[in-house]
Design a protein around this motif. Structure first.
Motif, PDB file in Angstrom:
ATOM      1  N   GLU A   1      23.535 -27.438 -27.765  1.00  0.00           N
ATOM      2  CA  GLU A   1      24.883 -26.900 -27.629  1.00  0.00           C
ATOM      3  C   GLU A   1      24.944 -26.259 -26.250  1.00  0.00           C
ATOM      4  O   GLU A   1      24.174 -25.330 -25.980  1.00  0.00           O
ATOM      5  CB  GLU A   1      25.178 -25.865 -28.709  1.00  0.00           C
ATOM      6  CG  GLU A   1      26.581 -25.304 -28.601  1.00  0.00           C
ATOM      7  CD  GLU A   1      26.821 -24.202 -29.598  1.00  0.00           C
ATOM      8  OE1 GLU A   1      27.348 -24.500 -30.676  1.00  0.00           O
ATOM      9  OE2 GLU A   1      26.450 -23.051 -29.291  1.00  0.00           O
TER      10      GLU A   1
ATOM     11  N   PHE B   1      17.982 -27.240 -29.652  1.00  0.00           N
ATOM     12  CA  PHE B   1      17.454 -26.921 -30.982  1.00  0.00           C
ATOM     13  C   PHE B   1      16.682 -28.131 -31.496  1.00  0.00           C
ATOM     14  O   PHE B   1      17.109 -29.270 -31.304  1.00  0.00           O
ATOM     15  CB  PHE B   1      18.594 -26.635 -31.973  1.00  0.00           C
ATOM     16  CG  PHE B   1      19.521 -25.536 -31.565  1.00  0.00           C
ATOM     17  CD1 PHE B   1      19.206 -24.210 -31.823  1.00  0.00           C
ATOM     18  CD2 PHE B   1      20.726 -25.827 -30.941  1.00  0.00           C
ATOM     19  CE1 PHE B   1      20.072 -23.192 -31.453  1.00  0.00           C
ATOM     20  CE2 PHE B   1      21.604 -24.817 -30.573  1.00  0.00           C
ATOM     21  CZ  PHE B   1      21.275 -23.496 -30.831  1.00  0.00           C
TER      22      PHE B   1
ATOM     23  N   VAL C   1      15.770 -29.112 -35.099  1.00  0.00           N
ATOM     24  CA  VAL C   1      16.050 -28.708 -36.471  1.00  0.00           C
ATOM     25  C   VAL C   1      15.283 -29.632 -37.408  1.00  0.00           C
ATOM     26  O   VAL C   1      15.554 -30.830 -37.458  1.00  0.00           O
ATOM     27  CB  VAL C   1      17.570 -28.755 -36.762  1.00  0.00           C
ATOM     28  CG1 VAL C   1      17.869 -28.119 -38.109  1.00  0.00           C
ATOM     29  CG2 VAL C   1      18.356 -28.075 -35.649  1.00  0.00           C
TER      30      VAL C   1
ATOM     31  N   GLU D   1      15.877 -26.926 -42.578  1.00  0.00           N
ATOM     32  CA  GLU D   1      16.357 -25.979 -41.573  1.00  0.00           C
ATOM     33  C   GLU D   1      17.817 -26.295 -41.281  1.00  0.00           C
ATOM     34  O   GLU D   1      18.295 -27.390 -41.550  1.00  0.00           O
ATOM     35  CB  GLU D   1      15.539 -26.071 -40.283  1.00  0.00           C
ATOM     36  CG  GLU D   1      14.110 -25.628 -40.464  1.00  0.00           C
ATOM     37  CD  GLU D   1      13.285 -25.747 -39.197  1.00  0.00           C
ATOM     38  OE1 GLU D   1      12.233 -25.082 -39.130  1.00  0.00           O
ATOM     39  OE2 GLU D   1      13.669 -26.505 -38.272  1.00  0.00           O
ATOM     40  N   TRP D   2      18.520 -25.306 -40.717  1.00  0.00           N
ATOM     41  CA  TRP D   2      19.935 -25.479 -40.412  1.00  0.00           C
ATOM     42  C   TRP D   2      20.236 -24.989 -39.011  1.00  0.00           C
ATOM     43  O   TRP D   2      19.488 -24.198 -38.438  1.00  0.00           O
ATOM     44  CB  TRP D   2      20.812 -24.764 -41.432  1.00  0.00           C
ATOM     45  CG  TRP D   2      20.570 -23.278 -41.537  1.00  0.00           C
ATOM     46  CD1 TRP D   2      19.689 -22.653 -42.380  1.00  0.00           C
ATOM     47  CD2 TRP D   2      21.198 -22.243 -40.785  1.00  0.00           C
ATOM     48  NE1 TRP D   2      19.730 -21.291 -42.197  1.00  0.00           N
ATOM     49  CE2 TRP D   2      20.656 -21.006 -41.218  1.00  0.00           C
ATOM     50  CE3 TRP D   2      22.164 -22.218 -39.794  1.00  0.00           C
ATOM     51  CZ2 TRP D   2      21.053 -19.781 -40.697  1.00  0.00           C
ATOM     52  CZ3 TRP D   2      22.566 -20.994 -39.268  1.00  0.00           C
ATOM     53  CH2 TRP D   2      22.018 -19.811 -39.731  1.00  0.00           C
ATOM     54  N   VAL D   3      21.335 -25.516 -38.476  1.00  0.00           N
ATOM     55  CA  VAL D   3      21.851 -25.069 -37.185  1.00  0.00           C
ATOM     56  C   VAL D   3      23.367 -24.960 -37.317  1.00  0.00           C
ATOM     57  O   VAL D   3      23.998 -25.770 -38.010  1.00  0.00           O
ATOM     58  CB  VAL D   3      21.458 -26.030 -36.028  1.00  0.00           C
ATOM     59  CG1 VAL D   3      22.043 -27.417 -36.221  1.00  0.00           C
ATOM     60  CG2 VAL D   3      21.833 -25.449 -34.672  1.00  0.00           C
TER      61      VAL D   3
ATOM     62  N   HIS E   1      28.436 -30.151 -27.894  1.00  0.00           N
ATOM     63  CA  HIS E   1      27.115 -30.367 -28.480  1.00  0.00           C
ATOM     64  C   HIS E   1      26.794 -31.856 -28.452  1.00  0.00           C
ATOM     65  O   HIS E   1      27.686 -32.698 -28.456  1.00  0.00           O
ATOM     66  CB  HIS E   1      26.988 -29.753 -29.884  1.00  0.00           C
ATOM     67  CG  HIS E   1      27.803 -30.396 -30.947  1.00  0.00           C
ATOM     68  ND1 HIS E   1      29.070 -29.980 -31.288  1.00  0.00           N
ATOM     69  CD2 HIS E   1      27.527 -31.426 -31.769  1.00  0.00           C
ATOM     70  CE1 HIS E   1      29.534 -30.717 -32.268  1.00  0.00           C
ATOM     71  NE2 HIS E   1      28.612 -31.615 -32.585  1.00  0.00           N
TER      72      HIS E   1
ATOM     73  N   ARG F   1      22.159 -18.481 -35.415  1.00  0.00           N
ATOM     74  CA  ARG F   1      22.540 -19.843 -35.069  1.00  0.00           C
ATOM     75  C   ARG F   1      21.672 -20.869 -35.776  1.00  0.00           C
ATOM     76  O   ARG F   1      22.056 -22.005 -35.944  1.00  0.00           O
ATOM     77  CB  ARG F   1      22.412 -20.033 -33.559  1.00  0.00           C
ATOM     78  CG  ARG F   1      23.239 -19.042 -32.759  1.00  0.00           C
ATOM     79  CD  ARG F   1      24.709 -19.241 -32.974  1.00  0.00           C
ATOM     80  NE  ARG F   1      25.115 -20.594 -32.702  1.00  0.00           N
ATOM     81  CZ  ARG F   1      25.185 -21.130 -31.506  1.00  0.00           C
ATOM     82  NH1 ARG F   1      24.944 -20.421 -30.443  1.00  0.00           N
ATOM     83  NH2 ARG F   1      25.535 -22.377 -31.359  1.00  0.00           N
ATOM     84  N   THR F   2      20.458 -20.476 -36.182  1.00  0.00           N
ATOM     85  CA  THR F   2      19.540 -21.381 -36.865  1.00  0.00           C
ATOM     86  C   THR F   2      18.795 -20.606 -37.945  1.00  0.00           C
ATOM     87  O   THR F   2      18.769 -19.377 -37.934  1.00  0.00           O
ATOM     88  CB  THR F   2      18.485 -21.980 -35.904  1.00  0.00           C
ATOM     89  OG1 THR F   2      17.686 -20.918 -35.381  1.00  0.00           O
ATOM     90  CG2 THR F   2      19.136 -22.742 -34.777  1.00  0.00           C
TER      91      THR F   2
END
Length: 160
Positions: A38, A43, A45, A49-51, A59, A93-94
């Motif tokens: 972004e 990242f 991921v 896991e999440w973003v 992005h 953010r993550t």
């Protein structure tokens, strides 16, 4: 408001699209690794896991996806509960999903309602709030989770 939700299956595309959305996008990886950026922040991921990608920011995938990567995504934006969204967006953010099975179930219910065209704005909002609440949970140690399940199993056996 939930704009749209979906699932990115393995092999659907080589690299995540390069775009700028007017809404936030939450991505939760189920398998593989998603290399996404972004603006100038990258990242990686991984599974469970999440973003959260913010509205109004470019992005894009900065590397190719492997053949096994798949993930759920939901785009959301302005809503009557904008304070709830804003608080979540500004927090982290993550992160790591504490209860992957629960998150998958929430996404599957959201996607089913969307597919059947029975997703009202109020219901969509409820699905989103449940998902965002899951993202806020702290990671649970695997050993602790197994211990709790083992204890419940022993209780069930003792009662039989």
């Amino acid at each position: 408001m939930v704009v749209e939700a979906g699932v990115h299956r393995p092999g659907l595309m080589r690299r995540h699209a390069d775009r700028l959305l007017p809404v936030h996008e939450l991505i939760v990886v189920q398998a593989g690794m998603l290399p996404i950026a972004e603006q100038d922040r990258r990242f990686e991921v991984g599974q469970d896991e999440w973003v959260l990608l913010r509205a109004g920011r470019r992005h894009f995938g900065y590397d190719d996806l492997d053949g096994k990567t798949w993930f759920y995504w939901v785009c959301f934006g302005d809503s009557p509960d904008a304070e709830f969204d804003d608080a979540f967006v500004s927090e982290r953010r993550t992160g790591t999903v504490s209860r992957p099975g629960r998150v998958r179930a929430h996404f599957e219910h959201l996607l089913e309602d969307q597919h059947r065209a029975i997703l009202s704005p109020r219901t969509a909002r409820s699905h989103l709030q449940l998902l965002l609440a899951e993202m806020r949970l702290p990671p649970i140690a695997v050993a602790r989770g197994h211990f709790l399940l083992d204890a419940r199993y022993r209780q069930l056996l003792a009662g039989a």
